[in-house]
Scaffold this active site. Structure first.
Site, mmCIF file in Angstrom:
data_model
loop_
_atom_site.group_PDB
_atom_site.id
_atom_site.type_symbol
_atom_site.label_atom_id
_atom_site.label_comp_id
_atom_site.label_asym_id
_atom_site.label_seq_id
_atom_site.Cartn_x
_atom_site.Cartn_y
_atom_site.Cartn_z
ATOM 1 N N ASP A 65 49.306 12.322 72.017
ATOM 2 C CA ASP A 65 50.739 12.087 72.219
ATOM 3 C C ASP A 65 51.256 13.149 73.169
ATOM 4 O O ASP A 65 51.116 14.351 72.900
ATOM 5 C CB ASP A 65 51.488 12.148 70.883
ATOM 6 C CG ASP A 65 52.976 11.892 71.050
ATOM 7 O OD1 ASP A 65 53.342 10.757 71.414
ATOM 8 O OD2 ASP A 65 53.771 12.832 70.833
ATOM 9 N N GLU A 157 49.451 6.722 75.355
ATOM 10 C CA GLU A 157 50.513 5.733 75.461
ATOM 11 C C GLU A 157 50.645 5.244 76.899
ATOM 12 O O GLU A 157 50.536 6.027 77.842
ATOM 13 C CB GLU A 157 51.843 6.335 74.999
ATOM 14 C CG GLU A 157 51.935 6.590 73.515
ATOM 15 C CD GLU A 157 53.252 7.240 73.141
ATOM 16 O OE1 GLU A 157 53.964 6.701 72.279
ATOM 17 O OE2 GLU A 157 53.555 8.301 73.707
ATOM 18 N N ASP A 254 54.443 14.577 66.037
ATOM 19 C CA ASP A 254 53.585 14.296 67.184
ATOM 20 C C ASP A 254 52.155 13.980 66.741
ATOM 21 O O ASP A 254 51.494 13.129 67.326
ATOM 22 C CB ASP A 254 53.588 15.481 68.147
ATOM 23 C CG ASP A 254 54.956 15.729 68.766
ATOM 24 O OD1 ASP A 254 55.731 14.766 68.869
ATOM 25 O OD2 ASP A 254 55.252 16.877 69.136
#
Length: 292
Positions: A65, A157, A254
Site C-alpha cells: 500500500d 493498487e 495501511d
C-alpha cells in the site's frame, strides 16, 4: 568521446558498462547521447545485453500500500520509510530562494529580459530540486531491488495518479474547497513518485522471475482483511483499523490495506477482479491465505 559539432569531449566514468569484456552482436553499446541536468552534463550510453531467461521465483507473496505518512506499507506488517529528501538546512535554503525568485519576478517589467541574478536563482532552485530527486530515485531503486529479490508476486493498487493530483481550485462560478490543503497533498503525492516505484518494481521483478499484479483500488482500505467485510467505522483513524463486524481484527490501517491488496492479487489472474461493493457489509470472494 566524440560529439557531433563539438568534437572530442572528456568525461569521467561514474559506473561501468554492463557488457563487460564480452562484446558481440548480443552484447554491445548501441549509442550514446549528451544530457544536460541541473547539476551539469552527463553522457548516457544505450547498451544491448543478452539476459538469460530467469527461473521462476519461489519466494512469498506480498501486497504493498503506497501512502504519504508511510511511503510503502507491506502486508507482512513491515514498512519501507525514508527521511525527507532535503535536509532542514537545504529545505530552508530552497524556501528562501523561492521567495527571492518571486520577489525578483514581480519587480521585473513586462517584456524585460531575465536578469543574471534571477537566472542564477533559477539555477540554484533547479540544483536543489535535482538533488532531492536523485535521493528519491536512489531510495526507490534500493527498495524495489530488495522487494523484487525477496517476493515472487507483488500486488499494488491500480491508481489513477493523474486524477488524484488534480487541483481543487475549481472555477470562478464554482470555486473549490480546501484548495491549499489539497495542493499540499498533491505535492506530497508527487514527491513520493508512486508511479515510478511501480515501474521500477515491474522490470526488476520480471528480471528475477517474479510478477507485479495491479488490483482495483476501491475498498482496499475499508475492507477487513481477516473476515472480508466492509463495515462503517472500522477505519477508526487514518492510521488504525479495527473491524466492527465482530471478528476483532485490529492492525495498522495501511497494513490492513496491503493485506487486502495481496489477497486480491492472488484471487484474480489478471489482477483486475471485482473488489467493489456499495453496501455497508459485503464479503470479499474467497482468496488464498495471506502469505507472510
Amino acid at each position: 568521446m566524440w560529439a557531433p559539432k563539438i568534437g572530442h569531449v572528456l568525461f569521467r566514468w561514474t559506473m561501468g558498462l554492463p557488457v563487460g569484456k564480452r562484446v558481440d552482436e548480443l552484447n554491445k553499446v548501441t549509442g550514446a547521447r549528451l544530457v544536460k541536468e541541473a547539476d551539469g552534463w552527463y553522457v548516457v550510453f544505450r547498451v544491448q545485453t543478452e539476459v538469460p531467461e530467469p527461473a521462476e521465483h519461489t519466494g512469498p507473496t506480498v501486497g504493498i500500500d503506497r501512502g504519504i505518512a508511510k511511503p510503502l506499507a507491506l502486508s507482512d506488517g513491515s514498512f519501507r520509510e525514508h527521511e525527507p529528501w532535503l535536509t532542514p538546512g537545504e529545505a530552508e535554503r530552497l524556501r528562501r530562494l523561492e521567495k527571492a525568485r518571486e520577489r525578483r519576478r514581480r519587480s521585473r517589467k513586462k517584456g524585460e529580459t531575465t536578469s543574471r541574478r534571477l537566472a542564477r536563482t533559477y539555477d540554484q532552485i533547479a540544483q536543489l530540486r535535482a538533488r532531492a530527486k536523485r535521493r528519491a530515485v536512489d531510495w526507490q531503486h534500493k527498495v524495489t531491488t530488495e522487494l523484487a529479490e525477496v517476493f515472487s508476486r507483488v500486488g499494488v493498487e491500480d491508481l489513477a495518479i493523474t486524477n488524484m493530483v488534480k487541483s481543487a481550485r475549481g472555477t470562478v462560478g464554482n470555486p473549490g474547497r480546501n484548495v491549499r490543503q489539497k495542493a499540499g497533498l498533491n505535492r506530497a503525492i508527487a514527491g513520493e513518485a508512486w508511479g515510478r516505484t511501480v515501474t521500477l518494481l515491474e522490470y526488476k521483478a520480471a528480471q528475477r522471475g517474479g510478477t507485479v499484479v495491479r488490483v482495483p483500488a476501491p475498498n482496499t482500505s475499508r475492507r477487513c482483511s481477516a473476515c472480508g467485510l466492509i463495515t462503517p467505522g472500522s477505519r477508526e483513524t487514518q492510521a488504525r483499523f479495527a473491524c466492527k463486524a465482530g471478528c476483532g481484527y485490529e492492525a495498522n490501517a495501511d497494513t490492513n490495506a496491503a493485506r487486502n491488496i495481496d489477497h486480491a492479487a492472488g484471487s484474480a489472474v489478471s489482477g483486475r477482479g471485482d473488489l467493489g461493493g456499495t453496501r455497508s457489509a459485503k464479503r470479499q470472494p474467497p482468496t488464498k491465505p495471506h502469505a507472510v
